[in-house]
Scaffold this motif. Structure first.
Motif, short mmCIF file in Angstrom:
data_model
loop_
_atom_site.label_atom_id
_atom_site.label_comp_id
_atom_site.label_asym_id
_atom_site.label_seq_id
_atom_site.Cartn_x
_atom_site.Cartn_y
_atom_site.Cartn_z
N ALA A 349 50.62 44.90 42.82
CA ALA A 349 51.87 44.66 43.57
C ALA A 349 51.72 44.93 44.84
O ALA A 349 52.78 43.84 45.63
CB ALA A 349 53.01 45.93 43.60
N ASP A 350 50.79 45.49 45.11
CA ASP A 350 51.05 45.04 46.97
C ASP A 350 49.92 43.16 46.76
O ASP A 350 49.85 42.86 47.93
CB ASP A 350 49.34 45.74 47.47
CG ASP A 350 49.75 47.18 47.34
OD1 ASP A 350 51.36 47.42 47.61
OD2 ASP A 350 49.15 48.35 47.45
N VAL A 351 48.92 42.99 45.66
CA VAL A 351 48.72 41.81 45.43
C VAL A 351 49.31 40.77 45.34
O VAL A 351 49.45 39.37 46.13
CB VAL A 351 47.61 41.40 45.13
CG1 VAL A 351 47.14 40.82 44.76
CG2 VAL A 351 46.22 42.56 45.07
N GLY A 352 50.75 41.32 45.28
CA GLY A 352 51.51 40.11 44.44
C GLY A 352 52.78 40.00 45.83
O GLY A 352 52.61 38.99 45.99
N ASP A 353 52.65 40.98 47.37
CA ASP A 353 53.29 40.75 48.63
C ASP A 353 51.71 39.70 49.34
O ASP A 353 52.24 39.15 49.44
CB ASP A 353 53.25 41.78 49.10
CG ASP A 353 54.18 42.54 48.68
OD1 ASP A 353 55.38 42.26 48.05
OD2 ASP A 353 54.20 43.82 48.40
N VAL A 354 50.51 39.81 49.50
CA VAL A 354 49.68 39.28 50.21
C VAL A 354 50.05 38.17 49.19
O VAL A 354 50.37 36.49 49.93
CB VAL A 354 48.73 39.13 49.50
CG1 VAL A 354 47.28 38.78 50.15
CG2 VAL A 354 48.23 40.87 50.54
N VAL A 355 49.77 37.68 48.23
CA VAL A 355 50.04 36.05 47.29
C VAL A 355 51.51 35.60 47.78
O VAL A 355 52.00 34.25 48.19
CB VAL A 355 50.48 36.37 45.63
CG1 VAL A 355 50.72 34.98 45.30
CG2 VAL A 355 48.53 36.74 45.49
N ARG A 356 52.60 36.27 47.83
CA ARG A 356 53.42 35.90 48.33
C ARG A 356 54.01 34.90 49.68
O ARG A 356 54.96 34.29 50.03
CB ARG A 356 54.87 36.65 48.09
CG ARG A 356 56.57 35.83 47.89
CD ARG A 356 57.44 37.34 47.44
NE ARG A 356 57.66 38.44 48.70
CZ ARG A 356 59.02 38.81 48.90
NH1 ARG A 356 59.40 37.60 49.69
NH2 ARG A 356 58.52 39.69 49.74
N LEU A 357 53.63 36.27 50.51
CA LEU A 357 53.14 35.46 51.84
C LEU A 357 52.63 34.43 52.53
O LEU A 357 52.81 33.51 53.16
CB LEU A 357 52.27 37.00 52.88
CG LEU A 357 52.51 36.46 54.69
CD1 LEU A 357 53.62 36.62 54.61
CD2 LEU A 357 51.44 37.82 54.97
N GLU A 358 51.18 34.24 51.16
CA GLU A 358 50.91 32.91 52.02
C GLU A 358 50.89 31.49 50.80
O GLU A 358 51.00 31.15 51.04
CB GLU A 358 48.74 33.36 51.14
CG GLU A 358 48.58 34.70 51.31
CD GLU A 358 47.15 34.81 51.49
OE1 GLU A 358 46.49 33.77 50.26
OE2 GLU A 358 46.39 35.45 51.74
N THR A 359 51.89 31.80 49.79
CA THR A 359 52.02 30.57 48.53
C THR A 359 53.81 30.62 49.18
O THR A 359 54.09 29.03 48.96
CB THR A 359 52.13 30.93 47.99
OG1 THR A 359 52.57 31.77 46.86
CG2 THR A 359 50.34 30.97 47.26
N GLY A 360 54.48 31.80 49.60
CA GLY A 360 55.79 31.73 49.73
C GLY A 360 56.79 31.88 48.15
O GLY A 360 57.79 31.69 48.04
N GLN A 361 55.29 32.20 47.39
CA GLN A 361 56.26 32.43 45.58
C GLN A 361 55.62 33.42 45.27
O GLN A 361 54.76 34.07 45.96
CB GLN A 361 56.00 31.66 44.71
CG GLN A 361 56.08 29.85 45.04
CD GLN A 361 56.94 29.84 44.55
OE1 GLN A 361 58.02 29.29 43.67
NE2 GLN A 361 58.27 28.90 45.69
N ASN A 362 57.01 34.40 44.26
CA ASN A 362 56.27 35.11 43.69
C ASN A 362 56.20 35.22 42.36
O ASN A 362 56.61 34.67 41.27
CB ASN A 362 58.17 35.82 43.58
CG ASN A 362 58.29 37.47 42.22
OD1 ASN A 362 57.63 37.84 43.00
ND2 ASN A 362 58.91 37.36 42.36
#
Length: 477
Positions: A349-362
């Protein structure tokens, strides 16, 4: 157009009832994990009459097929936007699928073919994938902070432990002499037939699904799996999760054989020991979740995996047939093992936040599909390797057959050597891991600032009101 509230404001507090309701599908998921790894393969090999090697091969084939379904399910969940939410529809579908497949798998009669096993176990795993992917992805939205996730995923693990414990108590409560008793297996099946749809319905009705802002113009492609896998933190998590699932799964496939023929316990007493192991997870989920908020998730996981491997070495030299000695030992091992799943899921879940921050996608659905895939691969290989190894060393699994001392010794080595190495390797994967509480807090701050400036989608992603629920319990932010 209105502006969307920040993630901290959009996410409601959860009282104790809300947490239990959301976690209730875990009763079926926890019970299936034990029934499938400990009881069902032995039932098919000893009572149904399918050879040990064919049982191992059938379960491996199913898992290797099923692994490729998860990417499509994850993609579907990440693309879903309905008036009742993103993950709720998938959870509501998963319960009935699992219930129907449970009937076909657990009510099977002698004479069924290997193709029957492959078909209905595959449908069963489809149901578990729908439920687990939807629930874990939804949980990442309910608990947006680093520490809240440790607590909420601890609660999910605790409910799963209760489901597993119910299965493990059945041999003792029903006074069955053999773990392959048809009435025992069918009772396990009926429990899942009832618990799966009931839990999914309760969670879906009670739990609100917060809105997660994403860049909707981008399309999710299957190729994005490879981009996610190449991220260093994702690669570490996948490698660790595979090893930490393969080790205990390896042991689970041989558990009843080992504790009956090597440790000299009856089936009922062996199940009671496994009950102690499983129930220790209730305390382990709470304590390890708390330790993770103090020492970080990855450091807590490294410590738990190291102690677990050392414990397996100790098991080989412990006195045999002594419940008073094996009971506390199994409690300690179960306490440690519960951290493997809950801490890895919280880190995803923490990594998912990093990905959303960098890509704009959930991409949380994609990420959990990847992790579910490693679990399935580990589950397939654990049964495949162990059951073929039993046949190689000459160990007999059919009812009323005698095993030689050499065959039992071979089974003992098979039981211990693989898990010790894999669990140690799983913990070592997190040496040098960088996504700690401080870094995640900065990621969440940036997400909240950006979300506050994104226009809110007209699609409602929840059934409940936006009013925060009272209380402050595990999973509340």
């Amino acid at each position: 157009m209105t502006t969307a509230p920040s993630a901290s404001l959009a996410t409601p507090r959860l009282n104790f009832f809300n947490v239990l309701a959301f976690c209730s599908p875990g009763l079926a998921l926890g019970s299936y994990a034990v029934a499938f790894s400990v009881f069902l393969p032995q039932y098919y090999a000893s009572h149904i009459g399918i050879s040990t090697a064919m049982v191992g091969n059938a379960f491996a084939i199913v898992r290797l097929i099923d692994i490729w379904l998860d990417p499509f399910l994850g993609l579907g969940m990440d693309r879903t936007r309905t008036v009742i939410g993103r993950y709720r529809p998938w959870l509501l579908i998963g319960g009935p699928v699992l219930a129907f497949a449970s009937y076909m798998v657990f009510m099977a009669k002698p004479g069924i073919s290997v193709n029957y096993v492959i078909l209905w176990v595959l449908v069963f795993y489809l149901g578990t994938s729908l439920m687990s992917l939807a629930q874990t992805s939804w949980a990442a939205n309910i608990a947006p902070t680093y520490d809240a996730r440790s607590r909420l995923f601890g609660a999910l693990s605790a409910v799963g432990v209760v489901g597993a414990a119910i299965i493990l108590l059945m041999p003792k409560v029903m006074h069955v002499a053999k773990s392959s008793d048809p009435s025992l297996i069918q009772t396990m099946g009926w429990f899942m037939i009832i618990a799966a749809p009931a839990g999914c319905l309760l969670a879906s009705v009670v739990t609100r699904e917060p809105i997660v802002q994403t860049a909707h113009h981008q399309q999710v492609r299957l190729s994005e799996y490879w981009a996610l896998i190449k991220r260093p933190e994702v690669a570490r998590i996948l490698a660790a999760d595979f090893c930490l699932a393969l080790g205990p799964g390896w042991m689970a496939a041989l558990y009843l054989f080992f504790f009956r023929d090597s440790r000299h316990f009856t089936t009922a007493d062996a199940s009671l020991l496994l009950f102690v192991y499983t129930m220790a997870g209730l305390i382990g989920a709470i304590v390890l979740g708390r330790l993770a908020t103090r020492f970080a998730k990855h450091r807590t996981l490294i410590g738990a995996s190291t102690l677990y491997s050392l414990g397996l070495i100790l098991l080989y030299v412990m006195p045999k047939g002594q419940f008073i000695i094996d009971g506390p030992f199994m409690f300690g091992m179960g306490f440690l093992a519960t951290g493997f799943t809950l801490l890895v899921r919280a880190m995803v879940a923490d990594v998912g936040d990093v990905v959303r921050l960098e890509t704009g996608q959930n991409r949380v659905g994609l990420l959990y599909a990847l992790v579910t895939g490693t679990q399935k691969a580990a589950g397939a290989l654990s049964i495949f390797f162990t059951f073929n190894a039993l046949q190689f060393v000459g160990y007999q699994t059919k009812e009323n057959l005698h095993n030689t001392a050499a065959a039992i010794s071979g089974m003992e080595m098979t039981y211990l050597i693989g898990p010790i190495g894999f669990v140690m390797l799983g913990g070592a994967c997190f040496l040098g891991y960088k996504l700690d509480a401080a870094r995640h807090a900065d990621v969440r701050r940036q997400l909240e600032e950006r979300d506050a400036m994104v226009p809110e989608s007209p699609v409602l992603e929840g059934l409940s009101s936006d009013v925060a629920l009272p209380g402050n319990v595990p999973g509340a932010s």
